[in-house]
Enzyme design. Structure first.
Site, PDB file in Angstrom:
ATOM      1  N   CYS A 174       0.999  -0.796  -0.306  1.00  0.00           N
ATOM      2  CA  CYS A 174       0.396  -0.655  -0.194  1.00  0.00           C
ATOM      3  C   CYS A 174       0.780   1.676  -0.327  1.00  0.00           C
ATOM      4  CB  CYS A 174      -1.013  -0.656   1.230  1.00  0.00           C
ATOM      5  SG  CYS A 174      -1.985   1.380   1.805  1.00  0.00           S
ATOM      6  N   CYS A 202       0.376   3.953   2.677  1.00  0.00           N
ATOM      7  CA  CYS A 202       0.621   3.478   3.815  1.00  0.00           C
ATOM      8  C   CYS A 202       1.942   3.465   3.880  1.00  0.00           C
ATOM      9  CB  CYS A 202      -0.091   1.862   3.640  1.00  0.00           C
ATOM     10  SG  CYS A 202      -1.796   1.224   3.950  1.00  0.00           S
TER      11      CYS A 202
END
Length: 107
Positions: free
Chosen positions: A32, A35
């Protein structure tokens, strides 16, 4: 992840839901990109609030039971727990001032 602790399905109840005070959990995954963008901010806030706020990270790929329990559908999702109860959340890669405001609000 020097200041944040890693939690898993098996340790979540003990590490977060049975803790007094404020615990903040970053739900993330290695693939991600948002993230990875927010990770240094979370780490810095963990250092800045050390002793006041417990900061944890939970990899949703390896801990799907906990992610499902809290209805985490998008990552990054940051959940705020006060005395073990879910009180707030932030979804997405937000700038540091927005995330820090939530820390201040609940700490």
């Amino acid at each position: 992840m020097a200041n944040a602790v890693e939690v898993m399905d098996d340790t979540f109840a003990t590490e977060i839901e049975q803790q007094a005070g404020l615990s903040v959990v970053d739900f993330w995954a290695t693939w991600c990109a948002p993230c990875r963008m927010i990770a240094p901010i979370v780490e810095q806030l963990a250092a800045d609030y050390a002793g006041k706020v417990k900061v944890a990270k939970l990899d949703v790929d390896n801990n799907q039971r906990t992610a499902a329990k809290f209805n985490v559908r998008s990552i990054p999702t940051i959940l705020f727990f006060k005395d073990g109860k879910l009180v707030d959340q932030v979804v997405g890669a937000v700038p540091r001032p927005a995330l820090e405001a939530k820390f201040k609000e609940h700490a």
